[in-house]
Design a protein around this motif. Structure first.
Motif, PDB file in Angstrom:
ATOM      1  N   VAL A  37       0.983  -1.176  -0.014  1.00 25.96           N
ATOM      2  CA  VAL A  37       0.083   0.159   0.092  1.00 25.96           C
ATOM      3  C   VAL A  37       0.956   1.271   0.159  1.00 25.96           C
ATOM      4  O   VAL A  37       1.952   1.420   0.955  1.00 25.96           O
ATOM      5  N   ASP A  38       0.670   2.135  -0.986  1.00 25.68           N
ATOM      6  CA  ASP A  38       1.243   3.459  -0.944  1.00 25.68           C
ATOM      7  C   ASP A  38       0.621   4.296   0.025  1.00 25.68           C
ATOM      8  O   ASP A  38      -0.487   4.790   0.007  1.00 25.68           O
ATOM      9  N   GLN A  39       1.454   4.468   1.363  1.00 27.54           N
ATOM     10  CA  GLN A  39       0.661   4.932   2.577  1.00 27.54           C
ATOM     11  C   GLN A  39       0.294   6.562   2.132  1.00 27.54           C
ATOM     12  O   GLN A  39      -0.577   6.969   2.640  1.00 27.54           O
ATOM     13  N   VAL A  40       1.265   7.265   1.410  1.00 27.70           N
ATOM     14  CA  VAL A  40       0.789   8.701   1.033  1.00 27.70           C
ATOM     15  C   VAL A  40      -0.449   8.873   0.498  1.00 27.70           C
ATOM     16  O   VAL A  40      -1.105   9.725   0.793  1.00 27.70           O
ATOM     17  N   LYS A  41      -0.651   8.067  -0.748  1.00 32.55           N
ATOM     18  CA  LYS A  41      -1.739   8.169  -1.525  1.00 32.55           C
ATOM     19  C   LYS A  41      -3.148   7.604  -0.613  1.00 32.55           C
ATOM     20  O   LYS A  41      -3.892   8.148  -0.953  1.00 32.55           O
ATOM     21  N   PHE A  42      -2.611   6.698   0.247  1.00 32.96           N
ATOM     22  CA  PHE A  42      -3.758   6.116   0.972  1.00 32.96           C
ATOM     23  C   PHE A  42      -4.293   7.279   2.025  1.00 32.96           C
ATOM     24  O   PHE A  42      -5.488   7.378   2.196  1.00 32.96           O
ATOM     25  N   LYS A  43      -3.581   7.891   2.641  1.00 34.03           N
ATOM     26  CA  LYS A  43      -3.901   9.131   3.371  1.00 34.03           C
ATOM     27  C   LYS A  43      -4.420  10.230   2.698  1.00 34.03           C
ATOM     28  O   LYS A  43      -5.529  10.892   3.345  1.00 34.03           O
ATOM     29  N   ALA A  44      -4.082  10.257   1.617  1.00 33.12           N
ATOM     30  CA  ALA A  44      -4.740  11.427   0.748  1.00 33.12           C
ATOM     31  C   ALA A  44      -5.957  11.003   0.157  1.00 33.12           C
ATOM     32  O   ALA A  44      -6.884  11.980  -0.216  1.00 33.12           O
ATOM     33  N   ASN A  62      -4.894   2.229  11.011  1.00 30.85           N
ATOM     34  CA  ASN A  62      -4.364   2.613  12.019  1.00 30.85           C
ATOM     35  C   ASN A  62      -4.903   3.862  12.479  1.00 30.85           C
ATOM     36  O   ASN A  62      -4.369   4.906  11.898  1.00 30.85           O
ATOM     37  N   GLU A  63      -5.557   3.945  13.543  1.00 34.66           N
ATOM     38  CA  GLU A  63      -6.219   5.253  14.050  1.00 34.66           C
ATOM     39  C   GLU A  63      -5.152   6.256  14.569  1.00 34.66           C
ATOM     40  O   GLU A  63      -5.331   7.438  14.175  1.00 34.66           O
ATOM     41  N   GLU A  64      -3.974   5.851  15.134  1.00 33.56           N
ATOM     42  CA  GLU A  64      -2.826   6.561  15.317  1.00 33.56           C
ATOM     43  C   GLU A  64      -2.242   7.353  14.119  1.00 33.56           C
ATOM     44  O   GLU A  64      -1.912   8.253  14.450  1.00 33.56           O
ATOM     45  N   THR A  65      -1.688   6.489  13.349  1.00 28.59           N
ATOM     46  CA  THR A  65      -0.774   6.848  12.492  1.00 28.59           C
ATOM     47  C   THR A  65      -1.651   7.233  11.144  1.00 28.59           C
ATOM     48  O   THR A  65      -1.084   8.030  10.084  1.00 28.59           O
ATOM     49  N   GLY A  66      -2.778   6.793  10.902  1.00 31.62           N
ATOM     50  CA  GLY A  66      -3.569   6.910   9.722  1.00 31.62           C
ATOM     51  C   GLY A  66      -3.102   6.383   8.630  1.00 31.62           C
ATOM     52  O   GLY A  66      -3.695   6.259   7.255  1.00 31.62           O
ATOM     53  N   GLU A  67      -2.193   5.310   8.872  1.00 29.30           N
ATOM     54  CA  GLU A  67      -1.847   4.441   7.886  1.00 29.30           C
ATOM     55  C   GLU A  67      -2.569   3.073   7.605  1.00 29.30           C
ATOM     56  O   GLU A  67      -3.616   2.812   8.458  1.00 29.30           O
ATOM     57  N   CYS A  68      -2.673   2.463   6.651  1.00 26.16           N
ATOM     58  CA  CYS A  68      -3.489   1.280   6.104  1.00 26.16           C
ATOM     59  C   CYS A  68      -2.723  -0.054   6.715  1.00 26.16           C
ATOM     60  O   CYS A  68      -1.548  -0.253   6.157  1.00 26.16           O
ATOM     61  N   MET A  69      -3.047  -0.627   7.611  1.00 26.90           N
ATOM     62  CA  MET A  69      -2.373  -1.852   7.989  1.00 26.90           C
ATOM     63  C   MET A  69      -2.929  -3.081   7.024  1.00 26.90           C
ATOM     64  O   MET A  69      -4.267  -3.158   6.859  1.00 26.90           O
ATOM     65  N   VAL A  70      -2.011  -3.991   6.804  1.00 29.54           N
ATOM     66  CA  VAL A  70      -2.529  -4.998   5.547  1.00 29.54           C
ATOM     67  C   VAL A  70      -2.109  -6.506   6.529  1.00 29.54           C
ATOM     68  O   VAL A  70      -1.002  -7.010   6.657  1.00 29.54           O
ATOM     69  N   ALA A  71      -3.257  -7.159   6.512  1.00 28.18           N
ATOM     70  CA  ALA A  71      -3.162  -8.612   7.121  1.00 28.18           C
ATOM     71  C   ALA A  71      -3.089  -9.488   5.826  1.00 28.18           C
ATOM     72  O   ALA A  71      -4.082 -10.074   5.615  1.00 28.18           O
ATOM     73  N   PHE A  72      -2.043  -9.573   5.275  1.00 27.13           N
ATOM     74  CA  PHE A  72      -2.042 -10.262   3.883  1.00 27.13           C
ATOM     75  C   PHE A  72      -2.167 -11.745   4.041  1.00 27.13           C
ATOM     76  O   PHE A  72      -2.827 -12.332   3.160  1.00 27.13           O
ATOM     77  N   GLU A  73      -2.058 -12.114   5.262  1.00 27.20           N
ATOM     78  CA  GLU A  73      -2.473 -13.710   5.342  1.00 27.20           C
ATOM     79  C   GLU A  73      -3.895 -14.112   5.150  1.00 27.20           C
ATOM     80  O   GLU A  73      -4.199 -15.104   5.102  1.00 27.20           O
ATOM     81  N   ASN A  74      -4.820 -13.075   5.451  1.00 28.15           N
ATOM     82  CA  ASN A  74      -6.196 -13.218   5.080  1.00 28.15           C
ATOM     83  C   ASN A  74      -6.683 -13.291   3.918  1.00 28.15           C
ATOM     84  O   ASN A  74      -7.858 -13.364   3.656  1.00 28.15           O
ATOM     85  N   CYS A  75      -5.857 -12.782   2.986  1.00 25.70           N
ATOM     86  CA  CYS A  75      -6.292 -12.518   1.430  1.00 25.70           C
ATOM     87  C   CYS A  75      -6.868 -13.826   0.883  1.00 25.70           C
ATOM     88  O   CYS A  75      -6.508 -14.747   0.759  1.00 25.70           O
ATOM     89  N   LEU A  76      -7.999 -13.656   0.232  1.00 23.38           N
ATOM     90  CA  LEU A  76      -8.882 -14.637  -0.591  1.00 23.38           C
ATOM     91  C   LEU A  76      -8.556 -14.576  -1.841  1.00 23.38           C
ATOM     92  O   LEU A  76      -9.206 -15.518  -2.731  1.00 23.38           O
ATOM     93  N   GLU A  77      -7.860 -13.729  -2.299  1.00 22.86           N
ATOM     94  CA  GLU A  77      -7.252 -13.486  -3.716  1.00 22.86           C
ATOM     95  C   GLU A  77      -8.588 -13.604  -4.677  1.00 22.86           C
ATOM     96  O   GLU A  77      -8.585 -13.841  -5.949  1.00 22.86           O
ATOM     97  N   CYS A  78      -9.362 -12.595  -4.409  1.00 26.20           N
ATOM     98  CA  CYS A  78     -10.486 -12.206  -5.280  1.00 26.20           C
ATOM     99  C   CYS A  78     -10.285 -11.163  -6.166  1.00 26.20           C
ATOM    100  O   CYS A  78     -10.851 -11.027  -7.254  1.00 26.20           O
ATOM    101  N   GLY A  79      -9.259 -10.362  -5.885  1.00 26.17           N
ATOM    102  CA  GLY A  79      -8.830  -9.288  -6.619  1.00 26.17           C
ATOM    103  C   GLY A  79      -9.563  -7.823  -6.737  1.00 26.17           C
ATOM    104  O   GLY A  79      -9.065  -6.768  -7.500  1.00 26.17           O
ATOM    105  N   THR A  80     -10.354  -7.685  -5.887  1.00 24.46           N
ATOM    106  CA  THR A  80     -11.467  -6.433  -5.828  1.00 24.46           C
ATOM    107  C   THR A  80     -10.448  -5.384  -5.581  1.00 24.46           C
ATOM    108  O   THR A  80     -10.621  -4.286  -6.183  1.00 24.46           O
ATOM    109  N   CYS A  81      -9.533  -5.522  -4.376  1.00 30.49           N
ATOM    110  CA  CYS A  81      -8.735  -4.253  -4.094  1.00 30.49           C
ATOM    111  C   CYS A  81      -7.918  -3.881  -5.257  1.00 30.49           C
ATOM    112  O   CYS A  81      -7.590  -2.573  -5.422  1.00 30.49           O
ATOM    113  N   LYS A  82      -7.338  -4.840  -5.990  1.00 32.31           N
ATOM    114  CA  LYS A  82      -6.719  -4.747  -7.193  1.00 32.31           C
ATOM    115  C   LYS A  82      -7.045  -3.703  -8.032  1.00 32.31           C
ATOM    116  O   LYS A  82      -6.718  -2.787  -8.855  1.00 32.31           O
ATOM    117  N   VAL A  83      -8.433  -3.932  -8.526  1.00 29.53           N
ATOM    118  CA  VAL A  83      -9.062  -3.009  -9.493  1.00 29.53           C
ATOM    119  C   VAL A  83      -9.677  -1.664  -8.787  1.00 29.53           C
ATOM    120  O   VAL A  83      -9.592  -0.864  -9.458  1.00 29.53           O
TER     121      VAL A  83
END
Ligand code: SF4
Length: 105
Positions: A37-44, A62-83
């Motif tokens: 995740v590009d955190q700068v673009k995510f925050k914007a 992450n409410e403190e930093t404003g960053e996006c945390m990624v639990a990639f181990e949970n990914c179902l490989e549906c591809g929705t986020c990629k699109v």
């Protein structure tokens, strides 16, 4: 067949929640994430759709930093986020042999 091996009825299958179904999915997580995740673009991004579209709840704010945390181990490989969030999510399939291990039946 013992009682704990009973095949679920169609009615009980319909009552299963997404969380129930996710509990049955097996994963073989890699050591490195297949999601960046590009955190700068995510925050914007005001909408931050990635926090809501993932069926596996892979992304969390992450409410403190404003960053996006990624639990990639949970990914179902549906591809929705990629699109849907291509401007700040870089997603590739996990390396061969790793990732979600679907079972059918
Ligand atoms: Fe979530 Fe699907 Fe993206 Fe995996 S590919 S992180 S399951 S939206």
């Amino acid at each position: 067949m013992s009682e704990d091996q009973a095949v679920p009825s169609e009615e009980s299958k319909l009552k299963e929640t997404i969380e129930d179904k996710l509990f049955l999915v097996k994963y073989k997580p890699d050591k490195e994430s297949h999601i960046q995740v590009d955190q700068v673009k995510f925050k914007a991004d005001r909408i931050k759709a990635v926090l809501y579209i993932c069926p596996a709840k892979t992304y969390e704010l992450n409410e403190e930093t404003g960053e996006c945390m990624v639990a990639f181990e949970n990914c179902l490989e549906c591809g929705t986020c990629k699109v849907a969030c291509a401007e700040y999510v870089k997603w590739v399939y996990p390396r061969g042999g790793f990732g979600v291990q679907y079972r059918f039946g």
